[in-house]
Each structure stands twice: as structure tokens, then as C-alpha cells.
Design an enzyme around this catalytic site. Structure first.
Site, PDB file in Angstrom:
ATOM      1  N   GLU A   1       4.351 -37.271 -14.056  1.00 19.00           N
ATOM      2  CA  GLU A   1       5.103 -36.498 -15.043  1.00 19.00           C
ATOM      3  C   GLU A   1       4.263 -36.518 -16.315  1.00 19.00           C
ATOM      4  OE1 GLU A   1       9.388 -36.414 -17.406  1.00 19.00           O
ATOM      5  OE2 GLU A   1       8.294 -38.285 -17.144  1.00 19.00           O
TER       6      GLU A   1
ATOM      7  N   ASP B   1       6.582 -41.663 -13.887  1.00 17.15           N
ATOM      8  CA  ASP B   1       7.349 -41.231 -15.049  1.00 17.15           C
ATOM      9  C   ASP B   1       6.511 -41.405 -16.320  1.00 17.15           C
ATOM     10  OD1 ASP B   1      10.016 -40.468 -16.170  1.00 17.15           O
ATOM     11  OD2 ASP B   1       9.849 -42.434 -17.127  1.00 17.15           O
TER      12      ASP B   1
END
Length: 538
Positions: free
Chosen positions: A276, A217
Site C-alpha cells: 500500500e 500496509d
């Protein structure tokens, strides 16, 4: 920037498992509830693995990605972690997780877990200690700074629209701490070697439990300007039009910790790091997948592009031009943070037809495609009554529970739960449930199954190179080439019929249009409005 080569050359002969694999994102809270409390859980995931795996009734994906299932502060859908090495009791136990991994592997499904290294919850023991006093041992594990005349240290802004400045003042110690998202999510300081060592141990904990990789993330957030200089103004969220260089993320210091994390992953066999990386400059994004860094980096360009053949062609061809040799894009059209394709592309009632064409595009490009649960059903964004809103940034409409059965057959929980679902069941559950679409050859679910099966049958779609083809206006056409046979793909983005040139011919293998009646090779092929067509090249 390192020299980049054109990736249109044939990829390496020996490919990793994830090159060309199909990855399916599971938002556990909304996937399936095994204990009837209205919240999805790990045992619910296990109960539906056959929907995902290869088999007569399965989608045939190669891997599942689980969004955070760790204990959290409950602020940001699990992305405010309080313990990186445990399972939130709402989802089950570590034993439940181990059982899920074993059952997935038994079905030849890889397991990727979401890892959140940019920030923790403010309730994480590390931050509780860090804010206790300025000389706390873990103080420098977070980003602290002095302000200016009672104002924040600089002009950095939170990614959440309603938050404003990315800094909050801590009364106890008289300094400001950084939070790229909610004030309840303080940013970690990846310039600190002790923090990096601790996080490497977190990766090893899950790798030893058998996970096949990590979706990292906010991977670009691990590099921040150590001088904490102002961002060019105005700048809030990253766009192609953002002026100047960001200082709050995507700083060159990001590559050292990513290389260290890659070294950890490489200490285990065949493990994946997918980032990401919310960087919309595709040449800059390519640096994240240079040798020794990430294996994959999500390219959000497709997800943000308006409905346009030229726009999608430009994105794909830019990637092909700038990506390192043999690199695969990690493209997606839906995820837990963005409007669903059926809603985003909806115009004049064509949302479903456009979503079907987009599915053909995603699953025939040279990439590792990532799907989001419910995408295979054509789910649209769900209306959320004000009293039911949960998410801090308005993302509830894409996170509603999976409808496994029609409410008429299974009750109001639509097979997701026997209790009260934590968010409303999608209003189209009656026609869009897995059960309702299972036997319908014209359903979105059947289209996704056929597309994924086509990928498995034709090496051109998983290992073949990409070559653009000439086509009429509003048609995006390309060839996937392989020694075992080429495929031609034509995507009509227009609301009108388009005729393909005579040179574009072959045997139709799959169409997104359930009304297509031509199933033989022809020298004159017409595409219906919003039709995607796959042909075996002569």
C-alpha cells in the site's frame, strides 16, 4: 531516480502467478460469521471459499487478501496490532488459520495476509517496554523526539482528520512519540536494525505457515526523514497538489528495508510483496517496484479519479510510460478505506451503470486487479446511525457485512450471521445479496463472473500489452495485444450514446449493458450511455 523504461513492450515470457491474477480483498469482520456472535471470523471465510474460487458458482478469482486478523487494541479495525504472530480470538485460532490456508490452496486460491509494519498498538509489549524508561532495550524501536517549548518536534500531521498533530507527549519519559494515525498507534522506527530483524522474523512465521504473500500496509511510511524536518506547508494528506517533498513518509530510506523484506520473501518459493503505497506521483511510485523491491504497489490514482474518460486514460498511459519494463499495476476501485464505486461515481441515478463500466475497465487493463468484498454485488456505501458508528475515521459505510441471502429468506442477519451484526446490514441486501444475484444473468455478480472468465479465456487480458486507440469524446478505448488474438475495449463515460469509428470493429464478447442486443460483428457500433464493450479484434 533509476532510469525507467516504457512498459508497453511485451512482458517477460515467464510470468509470476500474480501477474494478471485477480485478488479479492476480505475484511474478515464483515465477510461471514460462523459462530453467531455477529462478528465475521476465519471459519466463516472457509465456508464461503466456493463463492470465490473457480467453478460453476464461483467468481474465479486467483487469490484472497485478508485484512488484519491479529490481536489488536480495537482502535483502528485491526490495524493497531498487539501480537503479530497470533490470531485474535474474535476471529478464531492459529489452527483455524491453517485450515483456511489449506482449504484455499485446495481450491487453487492463493492467500495474502495484511501486514502492518509502520506502527503497532500502544498496547503491544514492545511499546509498553519502550515507554517504561528512556534506556529501555526497545526504546529505539519507536520514534521519539524532544519538543520545542512545550510544542511537538515538528509540524507533521496525523492521517486521521480529527487527530491533528502526529505527535503525543509521554509524561512518563518526557518525550514525544510519533503516530501517523491514532495516538494509540505509535510508529515503529525502521532505521533500527533490531526492529527490522524482528519484523523479518514475523514474515518468516507466516511464510512457514504457507501464506503466499503480504499486502504491506503503509509501505511508504517505512522511510521517514531522520532529521525530522518540517513538512512543506500546507500539507496534510498526499495529493497531486501537495507542495514540496514530504518528510514524514516516502523518504528515500524506505528502499533499504523494502529490499531486505524482498530478500526474506525470495527465500521462499513464489511469494508476493504488494505494498500500500499512497504516493500519487506515478513516476515516484514506479521506484517502489524497481528490481529487488516490491512486486506490486497499489496505484490509488484510479480510485481517486473523477468520472472522466480523459482522466482515466491519462492515468493508465502515465503508468505505461513510467513503469519498469514488464511491471504490472496493482489497481483497485474499492477497498476498506474508500467510498465504494457505486456511491463515488453516482450521479443522476447512474451509479450502478457507471460501476459496471468501471468493472469492465479494471478487469481488462494490463494490471493485477484487486477487488473488495461486495464490489461484485454493486454494493453502495451504507448509512450508519450515529449510535452504531465504530470506526475512528468514518469508514464504517464501506465495511458493513456481506449480504449472502435476502433478509426475507434468512432473517435480519442476511446470511452473514444468526446473531446481531456488529454493523448494520446494507439496506439494499434484499436485491443485492449473493443469493438474489446468483441466477440473474443481468446482475452485477454475473457481470463480474463473466469478466473474470473472459480474462481466463483470453491471454491478451493477462499477458498482453496495452495500446491506446482513437475514439470519440468521452470514450476511453484501447487494444490488448497478444499472439493468440487481440481484444478491443471501448468505454463510454458519457450519459449519451456514442458511435465508434468504422475502424473500431470486431465481434462483441461482453458488454456492461444488459440491454445490448447487438452480438455480431458490425462496421457501425454504438455504445449506450455508460457502456463498456469488449470485442474480439478481426
Amino acid at each position: 531516480m533509476a532510469a525507467l523504461t516504457n512498459s508497453r513492450a511485451d512482458p517477460p515470457r515467464h510470468r509470476a502467478w500474480w501477474q494478471g491474477a485477480v485478488v479479492y480483498e476480505i475484511y474478515p469482520r464483515s465477510f461471514a460469521d460462523a459462530d453467531g456472535d455477529g462478528v465475521g471470523d476465519l471459519r466463516g471465510v472457509v465456508a464461503h471459499l466456493d463463492h470465490l474460487a473457480s467453478g460453476p458458482d464461483g467468481l474465479g478469482v486467483d487469490a484472497i487478501w485478508l485484512t488484519p486478523f491479529y490481536p489488536s487494541g480495537g482502535i483502528d479495525g485491526g490495524y493497531d496490532v498487539t501480537d503479530y504472530c497470533q490470531v485474535d480470538p474474535a476471529y478464531g485460532t492459529l489452527e483455524d488459520f491453517d485450515h483456511l490456508v489449506a482449504q484455499a490452496h485446495r481450491r487453487e486460491l492463493r492467500v495474502i495476509v495484511d501486514w502492518v509494519p509502520n506502527h503497532t498498538s500502544d498496547r503491544h509489549p514492545w511499546f509498553v517496554e519502550a515507554r517504561a524508561w528512556r534506556d529501555a532495550p526497545r526504546r529505539d524501536w519507536y520514534v521519539w523526539a524532544d519538543g520545542h517549548d512545550g510544542e511537538p518536534p515538528n509540524n507533521w500531521l496525523s492521517a486521521f482528520d480529527d487527530v491533528g498533530p502526529a505527535w503525543s507527549y509521554d509524561d512518563a519519559t518526557g518525550q514525544w512519540y510519533l503516530h501517523s494515525f491514532s495516538p494509540r498507534q505509535p510508529d515503529l522506527n525502521w532505521d533500527n536494525p533490531s526492529l527490522r530483524a524482528a519484523m523479518a522474523d514475523v514474515l518468516r512465521f507466516w511464510l512457514r505457515r504457507g501464506v503466499d504473500g503480504f499486502r504491506i500496509d503503509v509501505a511508504h511510511g517505512l522511510g521517514k526523514d531522520p532529521e525530522r524536518a518540517d513538512n512543506p506547508w500546507p500539507i496534510t494528506k498526499p495529493t497531486r497538489q501537495s507542495a514540496g517533498r514530504r518528510h514524514d513518509a516516502d523518504w528515500d530510506t524506505v528502499f533499504e528495508p523494502l529490499a531486505e523484506l524482498r530478500h526474506v520473501a525470495d527465500g521462499f518459493s513464489d511469494r508476493l510483496l504488494a505494498g500500500e503505497v499512497y504516493v500519487l506521483d506515478q513516476a515516484r511510485l514506479a521506484e517502489y517496484v524497481a528490481p529487488g523491491r516490491l512486486h506490486l504497489a497499489h496505484d490509488f490514482s484510479l480510485l481517486r479519479e473523477a468520472w472522466s474518460a480523459d482522466g482515466f486514460r491519462r492515468i493508465v498511459e502515465t503508468h505505461e510510460a513510467v513503469a519498469p519494463a514488464g511491471a504490472y499495476a496493482a489497481w483497485l476501485l474499492n477497498n476498506h478505506d474508500h467510498p465504494r464505486a457505486a456511491s463515488r461515481f453516482d450521479a443522476d441515478g447512474a451509479g450502478q451503470a457507471r460501476a459496471r463500466l468501471a468493472a469492465v475497465m479494471l478487469l481488462t487493463l494490463r494490471c493485477t486487479p484487486f477487488l473488495f468484498q461486495g464490489e461484485e454485488l454493486g454494493l453502495a456505501d451504507s448509512p450508519i446511525p450515529a449510535a452504531a458508528i465504530v470506526d475512528v475515521d468514518g469508514r464504517d459505510p464501506v465495511r458493513t457485512p456481506m449480504p449472502w441471502q435476502s433478509p426475507a429468506d434468512a432473517g435480519p442477519g442476511a446470511g452473514f450471521t444468526t446473531g446481531q451484526p456488529w454493523l448494520p446490514i446494507p439496506p439494499e441486501a434484499e436485491r443485492a445479496s449473493v443469493a438474489a444475484q446468483h441466477q440473474d444473468p443481468d446482475s452485477m455478480l454475473s457481470l463480474y463472473r463473466r469478466l473474470i472468465a473472459l480474462r481466463k479465456r483470453h491471454p491478451a487480458l493477462t499477458r498482453g500489452s496495452y495500446r491506446p486507440e482513437s475514439a470519440p469524446d468521452d470514450v476511453f478505448a484501447y487494444r490488448r495485444t497478444d499472439p493468440d488474438g487481440d481484444l478491443l475495449i471501448a468505454l463510454n463515460f458519457a450519459a449519451q450514446e456514442r458511435q465508434l469509428p468504422n475502424a473500431f470493429r470486431g465481434m462483441p464478447l461482453l458488454s456492461s449493458d444488459p440491454q445490448r442486443t447487438e452480438h455480431a460483428a458490425s462496421s457501425e457500433l454504438r455504445l449506450a450511455p455508460h457502456e463498456g464493450l469488449v470485442l474480439a479484434a478481426p
